[in-house]
Design a protein around this motif. Sequence first.
Motif, PDB file in Angstrom:
ATOM      1  N   PHE A  74       0.876  -1.169   0.000  1.00 15.20           N
ATOM      2  CA  PHE A  74       0.000   0.000   0.000  1.00 15.20           C
ATOM      3  C   PHE A  74       0.913   1.219   0.000  1.00 15.20           C
ATOM      4  N   ASP A  75       0.728   2.119  -0.960  1.00 12.82           N
ATOM      5  CA  ASP A  75       1.575   3.292  -1.107  1.00 12.82           C
ATOM      6  C   ASP A  75       0.729   4.541  -0.922  1.00 12.82           C
ATOM      7  N   TYR A  76       1.078   5.334   0.077  1.00  6.22           N
ATOM      8  CA  TYR A  76       0.308   6.541   0.384  1.00  6.22           C
ATOM      9  C   TYR A  76       0.943   7.806  -0.180  1.00  6.22           C
ATOM     10  N   ASP A  77       2.218   7.731  -0.594  1.00  5.74           N
ATOM     11  CA  ASP A  77       2.927   8.873  -1.181  1.00  5.74           C
ATOM     12  C   ASP A  77       3.943   8.332  -2.172  1.00  5.74           C
ATOM     13  N   PRO A  78       3.697   8.503  -3.481  1.00  8.43           N
ATOM     14  CA  PRO A  78       4.588   7.918  -4.478  1.00  8.43           C
ATOM     15  C   PRO A  78       5.993   8.528  -4.505  1.00  8.43           C
ATOM     16  N   THR A  79       6.219   9.625  -3.786  1.00  6.65           N
ATOM     17  CA  THR A  79       7.545  10.250  -3.787  1.00  6.65           C
ATOM     18  C   THR A  79       8.490   9.642  -2.758  1.00  6.65           C
ATOM     19  N   THR A  80       7.986   8.736  -1.916  1.00  2.00           N
ATOM     20  CA  THR A  80       8.825   8.125  -0.892  1.00  2.00           C
ATOM     21  C   THR A  80       8.420   6.679  -0.650  1.00  2.00           C
ATOM     22  N   LEU A  81       9.366   5.874  -0.228  1.00  2.00           N
ATOM     23  CA  LEU A  81       9.069   4.489   0.149  1.00  2.00           C
ATOM     24  C   LEU A  81       8.776   4.374   1.637  1.00  2.00           C
ATOM     25  N   ALA A  82       9.044   5.435   2.386  1.00  2.00           N
ATOM     26  CA  ALA A  82       8.952   5.388   3.844  1.00  2.00           C
ATOM     27  C   ALA A  82       7.540   5.110   4.354  1.00  2.00           C
ATOM     28  N   ASP A  83       6.529   5.437   3.581  1.00  2.00           N
ATOM     29  CA  ASP A  83       5.158   5.263   4.057  1.00  2.00           C
ATOM     30  C   ASP A  83       4.522   3.970   3.585  1.00  2.00           C
ATOM     31  N   ASP A  84       5.213   3.216   2.751  1.00  2.00           N
ATOM     32  CA  ASP A  84       4.623   1.994   2.207  1.00  2.00           C
ATOM     33  C   ASP A  84       4.380   0.960   3.298  1.00  2.00           C
ATOM     34  N   GLU A  85       3.290   0.236   3.154  1.00  2.00           N
ATOM     35  CA  GLU A  85       2.968  -0.879   4.037  1.00  2.00           C
ATOM     36  C   GLU A  85       2.914  -2.128   3.165  1.00  2.00           C
ATOM     37  N   SER A  86       3.726  -3.105   3.503  1.00  2.00           N
ATOM     38  CA  SER A  86       3.786  -4.312   2.688  1.00  2.00           C
ATOM     39  C   SER A  86       2.980  -5.434   3.327  1.00  2.00           C
ATOM     40  N   GLY A  87       2.409  -6.234   2.481  1.00  2.00           N
ATOM     41  CA  GLY A  87       1.691  -7.404   2.960  1.00  2.00           C
ATOM     42  C   GLY A  87       2.616  -8.607   2.978  1.00  2.00           C
ATOM     43  N   PHE A  88       2.408  -9.476   3.932  1.00  2.00           N
ATOM     44  CA  PHE A  88       3.213 -10.684   4.021  1.00  2.00           C
ATOM     45  C   PHE A  88       2.650 -11.719   3.066  1.00  2.00           C
ATOM     46  N   ARG A  89       3.377 -11.958   1.977  1.00  2.00           N
ATOM     47  CA  ARG A  89       3.017 -12.956   0.974  1.00  2.00           C
ATOM     48  C   ARG A  89       1.576 -12.768   0.454  1.00  2.00           C
ATOM     49  N   LEU A  90       1.205 -11.523   0.177  1.00  2.00           N
ATOM     50  CA  LEU A  90      -0.155 -11.253  -0.290  1.00  2.00           C
ATOM     51  C   LEU A  90      -0.493 -11.966  -1.591  1.00  2.00           C
ATOM     52  N   SER A  91       0.517 -12.247  -2.413  1.00  2.00           N
ATOM     53  CA  SER A  91       0.249 -12.957  -3.673  1.00  2.00           C
ATOM     54  C   SER A  91      -0.326 -14.344  -3.429  1.00  2.00           C
ATOM     55  N   ASN A  92      -0.024 -14.923  -2.278  1.00  2.00           N
ATOM     56  CA  ASN A  92      -0.494 -16.272  -1.967  1.00  2.00           C
ATOM     57  C   ASN A  92      -1.838 -16.302  -1.254  1.00  2.00           C
ATOM     58  N   HIS A  93      -2.282 -15.170  -0.757  1.00  2.00           N
ATOM     59  CA  HIS A  93      -3.503 -15.151   0.045  1.00  2.00           C
ATOM     60  C   HIS A  93      -4.763 -15.148  -0.814  1.00  2.00           C
ATOM     61  N   VAL A  94      -5.752 -15.827  -0.308  1.00  2.00           N
ATOM     62  CA  VAL A  94      -7.079 -15.797  -0.916  1.00  2.00           C
ATOM     63  C   VAL A  94      -7.884 -14.743  -0.165  1.00  2.00           C
ATOM     64  N   PHE A  95      -8.470 -13.827  -0.906  1.00  2.00           N
ATOM     65  CA  PHE A  95      -9.293 -12.788  -0.301  1.00  2.00           C
ATOM     66  C   PHE A  95     -10.737 -13.271  -0.280  1.00  2.00           C
ATOM     67  N   ARG A  96     -11.070 -13.875   0.855  1.00  2.00           N
ATOM     68  CA  ARG A  96     -12.393 -14.444   1.091  1.00  2.00           C
ATOM     69  C   ARG A  96     -12.742 -14.164   2.545  1.00  2.00           C
ATOM     70  N   ALA A  97     -13.993 -13.826   2.814  1.00  2.20           N
ATOM     71  CA  ALA A  97     -14.417 -13.529   4.184  1.00  2.20           C
ATOM     72  C   ALA A  97     -13.993 -14.651   5.126  1.00  2.20           C
ATOM     73  N   GLY A  98     -13.380 -14.252   6.247  1.00  5.16           N
ATOM     74  CA  GLY A  98     -12.944 -15.206   7.250  1.00  5.16           C
ATOM     75  C   GLY A  98     -11.470 -15.567   7.161  1.00  5.16           C
ATOM     76  N   GLU A  99     -10.815 -15.252   6.050  1.00  4.20           N
ATOM     77  CA  GLU A  99      -9.384 -15.525   5.894  1.00  4.20           C
ATOM     78  C   GLU A  99      -8.566 -14.476   6.654  1.00  4.20           C
ATOM     79  N   TYR A 100      -7.351 -14.841   7.031  1.00  2.00           N
ATOM     80  CA  TYR A 100      -6.444 -13.942   7.752  1.00  2.00           C
ATOM     81  C   TYR A 100      -5.230 -13.625   6.898  1.00  2.00           C
ATOM     82  N   LEU A 101      -4.662 -12.416   7.082  1.00  5.09           N
ATOM     83  CA  LEU A 101      -3.430 -12.020   6.432  1.00  5.09           C
ATOM     84  C   LEU A 101      -2.721 -10.987   7.288  1.00  5.09           C
ATOM     85  N   SER A 102      -1.435 -10.779   7.003  1.00  6.05           N
ATOM     86  CA  SER A 102      -0.634  -9.860   7.802  1.00  6.05           C
ATOM     87  C   SER A 102      -0.091  -8.730   6.944  1.00  6.05           C
ATOM     88  N   ILE A 103      -0.029  -7.540   7.552  1.00  6.66           N
ATOM     89  CA  ILE A 103       0.487  -6.349   6.883  1.00  6.66           C
ATOM     90  C   ILE A 103       1.502  -5.692   7.816  1.00  6.66           C
TER      91      ILE A 103
END
Length: 123
Positions: A74-103
């Motif tokens: 998640f990027d809140y300011d494209p001029t810096t990397l300092a504000d980015d929040e990365s997801g832990f292995r988001l490419s592998n996660h299924v986005f379905r109600a009840g699933e868990y993921l980490s950011i």
Amino acid sequence: MTLYHIRLEMARNKDFPEGNVNRGYDITAPLDGEGHLDAAAWKRNPAASAVVRFWDGERAALGHLVHNRGGWAFDYDPTTLADDESGFRLSNHVFRAGEYLSIRDHGADELHTFIVRAVTPAG
């Protein structure tokens, strides 16, 4: 490209044994048929994907879902990397109600766990 509205809320943890519905993210993003983030669809129109971070009454942070060699973030300011929040292995996660993921919170090495509360077609 089919966009979805994804609602994440903080899952239960030591500070919030019941979780916290006032901390989370509202994401607009393309998903594939299995519920994974769809990188090919995102590449065709990255500006269509957005994220709103809400956090215990703080002013909402508006940003974009981005994908690069490091994965999804998640990027809140494209001029810096300092504000980015990365997801832990988001490419592998299924986005379905009840699933868990980490950011990973920006400015910290701390991972927060979230539960997917809802996934609905956007628009």
